[in-house]
Design an enzyme around this catalytic site. Structure first.
Site, PDB file in Angstrom:
ATOM      1  CG  HIS A 361      50.059  32.305  20.885  1.00 10.12           C
ATOM      2  ND1 HIS A 361      50.523  34.117  20.743  1.00 10.12           N
ATOM      3  CD2 HIS A 361      51.853  32.306  21.188  1.00 10.12           C
ATOM      4  CE1 HIS A 361      51.745  34.545  21.909  1.00 10.12           C
ATOM      5  NE2 HIS A 361      51.667  33.393  21.929  1.00 10.12           N
ATOM      6  CD  GLU A 602      51.399  33.429  41.842  1.00 12.44           C
ATOM      7  OE1 GLU A 602      51.139  33.327  40.440  1.00 12.44           O
ATOM      8  OE2 GLU A 602      52.738  33.778  42.341  1.00 12.44           O
ATOM      9  CG  ASP A 626      48.203  30.491  39.965  1.00 11.00           C
ATOM     10  OD1 ASP A 626      47.618  29.837  38.752  1.00 11.00           O
ATOM     11  OD2 ASP A 626      49.465  30.830  39.223  1.00 11.00           O
ATOM     12  CB  CYS A 673      49.490  41.758  37.130  1.00  8.38           C
ATOM     13  SG  CYS A 673      49.567  39.938  38.577  1.00  8.38           S
TER      14      CYS A 673
END
Length: 753
Positions: A361, A602, A626, A673
């Site tokens: 974060h 993925e 992934d 994405c």
């Protein structure tokens, strides 16, 4: 010998600086194997020399003075071979190089062992003997094993003791290497921060008055809530809401039953408030620790930071005000997002954290605020940099401490270039993302843990390309009901209406267990998760799908995305359940419509069946994070192999081409994405492949848009063909770096400098 080895490594790790560490090594090794001499030569990569840095047995005044050029002498031979050299009569060897300063003429036996870290020979550990003899196998093995374990300790000690070069001839570009967290250049004063309270040090203790303990705990929670609300208010105008989501999440936890109720329950079971808090925080953090998804795994540190804040008030050790100078560079062992948020507006120039990754974060917040950041700088001697002038480069993950004027001048120039670049990026706002030959490329956002989205961000993106639904499930004590989920999804759909929002169905299980739905597995990377658990528990899947369909009534801008697909049958089964949910709602009188449905590619198996998948669904979304990890067999969060995780790998590029071709054969839309979509250089290759849209972190939107508005799709195809002729990742990156330089966009790829 094993005990001796452990003792030496332990003493070296505790050394305050490089000089002391090396003295310990030569002294302890000389005694351990009863040799006449032990010395350490370290490699000076800038000068291409091997420098005698410590010795027991040779002339001590030679330390620092004896410098052997690369490829010279027996030391050079050890480095070339990167393996031990064991000689009975060293002076008779053709590569022997006599140096009179050391007084080594009397020694015959020679054993040199390389000190290696990350494929680089950092130096050579040498023992010598008066008599002519080869060292025994157990001695070679001991020294070899010791050198392997000392590499990290030497690197850390070198950083601790070499921040400010003592001699004028020291290389001017010496730096500490970490990982890029947020792009940009920062020059300023280091301010070291540390946790306000040590939660792990809290012992269990009996609660004499549970009611009083509970009252003290709730008072501490109220104080933290007040702090969080004040910080969030301060960022209201500078950060979009989804980038302030961390503070919303903390407030949600403090207002919910899971954390508060769990702590209160433990208090009344007999533990005092600090101990009860520690147990509850650790219970929550471990849920995130066990996750494969690096973004979610990083949330564990956020939970622990929240616990430390509460503990600080419980202990009534409110930290005094910190002096934040102009151009503050925040430095810490594990800097938290809250510590970053506490720096007064306009004073934060950069952030350096010894721990953390680009998905933490802290890094996400830094990118949202356009603040340069360097993460994972494990060799950073935090306690020795406070108040020093530093330069950090977020593009390459470098930190310079007390640099010379020449380095300062160079980075002042780069900082000026960055400022000009930022102004150019700002000029791209509100402009459509289309190539120079008129091809439109919609740019979407990846989001998660958001209550609503600001109009500013909504206007900049074309919608949501990936909305993660896991986090709202994780901050509860039980599965959220259908009506609760309807409310959550309506907020997102309404914020972007009429633009599309792609909602990924629940991706839990295996590596992402819920507190109320634990899953224990030996290999969670390949375990029970995503669509697998949804199909095994249709009651969970149906409830979520019903909520999503209901939330879209009157908006009709939702798209469903199925994660972790590896078999065609999984898609068939999921489609039947989605149809069932739709039909049930219609029978109940809800005016729902069937949304477009897509699958995430993925897993490598899905790459080779993309045509069969495309026949069944409406669109394809590629999760490059992934996919890259599985294709390369690399855990991107493992420091030992993280350097070979790269989505620009030629094999990844070829897999993406196969995905696009298979989908296009059935006229299916293809979106990317993963992090690759937010890389401006990689975005050029993706549109060259025929990818229809890109979805990324909000902080990457303008950078990607700027590049795509500067290139034609035909030029992107040319670059793709050139990239496919490359056999190495470095060649691909060099190709793209040169192309961006030619387009005048080199500032977006500092790594190519």
């Amino acid at each position: 010998m094993l005990d001796t080895l452990h003792r030496i490594v332990k003493e070296v790790n505790a050394a305050p600086d490089l000089v002391k560490a090396l003295e310990i090594i030569v002294s302890q090794v000389k005694g351990a194997i009863s040799t006449d001499v032990c010395s350490v030569y370290l490699t000076d990569f800038e000068r291409r020399e091997h420098v005698l840095m410590a010795t027991e047995g040779l002339h001590r005044d030679a330390i620092g003075k004896v410098r052997l050029p690369y490829h010279r002498g027996l030391i050079g031979l050890v480095c070339e071979r990167a393996e031990p050299v064991n000689l009975a009569d060293a002076p008779s060897h053709s590569r022997y190089l006599f140096t009179h300063e050391t007084g080594e003429t009397q020694y015959k036996g020679f054993l040199g062992v390389p000190i290696i870290q990350n494929r680089r020979v950092l130096g050579v550990l040498v023992v010598r003997q008066h008599i002519q003899r080869s060292f025994e196998d157990q001695e070679v093995t001991f020294l070899f094993t010791l050198a392997a374990q000392l590499a990290g300790a030497i690197t850390h000690a070198q950083a601790s003791g070499d921040l400010v070069p003592e001699d004028d001839m020291a290389p001017p570009n010496r730096f500490l290497q970490g990982r890029p967290g947020s792009p940009g250049v920062a020059l300023g004063t280091a301010v070291v921060v540390y946790p306000p309270a040590d939660l792990d040090a809290v012992p269990d203790r009996s609660s004499k008055d549970p009611d009083s303990e509970e009252e003290e705990f709730r008072t501490a929670v109220a104080a933290v809530v007040e702090d969080l609300m004040a910080i969030e208010d301060r960022f209201e105008e500078t950060l979009p809401v989804e980038d302030r989501a961390l503070f919303d999440a903390w407030l949600m936890m403090l207002g919910g039953d899971s954390l508060i109720g769990g702590t209160v329950r433990r208090i009344h079971e007999g533990n005092w408030a600090p101990g009860a808090l520690r147990e509850t925080i650790e219970e929550h953090a471990k849920v995130f620790d066990a996750m494969e998804d690096i973004y979610l795994r990083e949330r564990a540190s956020d939970v622990r930071d929240l616990g430390r804040r509460i503990l600080m008030y419980l202990q009534q050790k409110v930290v005094g005000p910190i002096d934040y100078p102009e151009n503050t560079v925040l430095v810490g062992d594990d800097v938290s997002a809250m510590q970053m948020a506490e720096v007064p507006k306009g004073r934060l120039a950069g952030v350096v954290s010894a721990q953390g990754a680009s998905f933490s974060h802290l890094a996400i917040l830094a990118r949202a605020m356009n603040v340069p950041a360097v993460m994972g700088l494990s060799d950073l001697p935090v306690n020795r940099v406070d108040g020093r002038f530093v330069i950090l480069e977020g593009y390459l993950g470098r930190l310079y401490v007390s640099p010379p004027p020449s380095v300062i001048q160079e980075y002042q120039r780069l900082a000026s270039e960055d400022l000009a670049l930022f102004k150019e990026l700002e000029a791209e706002k509100d402009l459509p993302c289309e190539t120079t030959d008129g091809a439109k490329v919609p740019l979407y956002m990846n989001t998660g843990l958001i209550s609503e989205l600001s109009s500013q961000v909504s206007e900049e993106s074309e919608g949501v390309g990936l909305y993660r639904t896991e986090l709202p499930f994780m901050v509860r004590d039980s599965f959220p009901g259908e009506s609760v989920q309807v409310t959550n999804y309506q907020r997102v759909l309404s914020a972007f209406h009429p633009r599309p929002v792609t909602i990924r169905t629940l991706d839990i299980g295996g590596d992402k267990p819920l507190p109320y739905f634990p899953v224990e597995e030996s290999n969670p990377f390949l375990g029970w998760r995503g669509i697998r658990i949804s199909l095994d528990h249709p009651e969970i899947f149906l409830t979520q799908v019903r909520a999503i369909l209901r939330a879209a009534i009157g908006l009709n801008n939702v798209r469903l995305l199925l994660p972790m697909i590896s078999h065609v049958q999984e898609v068939d089964d999921a489609l039947l359940l989605i149809q069932r949910a739709h039909d049930e709602l219609m029978e109940e009188g809800f005016a729902v419509t069937m949304p477009k449905i897509g699958v995430m590619i993925e897993v490598p198996a899905a790459v080779y069946q993309v045509d069969a998948l495309a026949r069944r669904i409406d669109f394809v979304s590629v999760g490059t994070n992934d996919l890259t990890q599985y294709l390369l067999a690399v855990d991107r969060n493992n420091a030992h192999v993280a350097d070979i995780y790269d989505d620009m790998h030629p094999a990844v590029l070829r897999a993406l081409i196969q995905i696009v071709k298979g989908a296009k054969d059935f006229q299916r839309e293809v979106s990317v994405c993963g992090e690759m979509a937010g890389n401006p250089a990689a975005a050029v290759l993706l549109i060259g492949m025929g990818v229809d849209s890109l979805s990324m972190n909000g902080g990457s939107l303008l950078r990607v848009k700027w590049v795509l508005r500067s290139v034609s799709r035909s030029r992107a195809r040319e670059l793709l063909q050139a990239a496919l002729r490359c056999e190495k990742v470095s060649e691909v990156k060099q190709l793209l770096g040169n192309a961006l330089e030619e387009m005048g966009l080199g500032g977006l790829m500092r790594a190519g400098r």
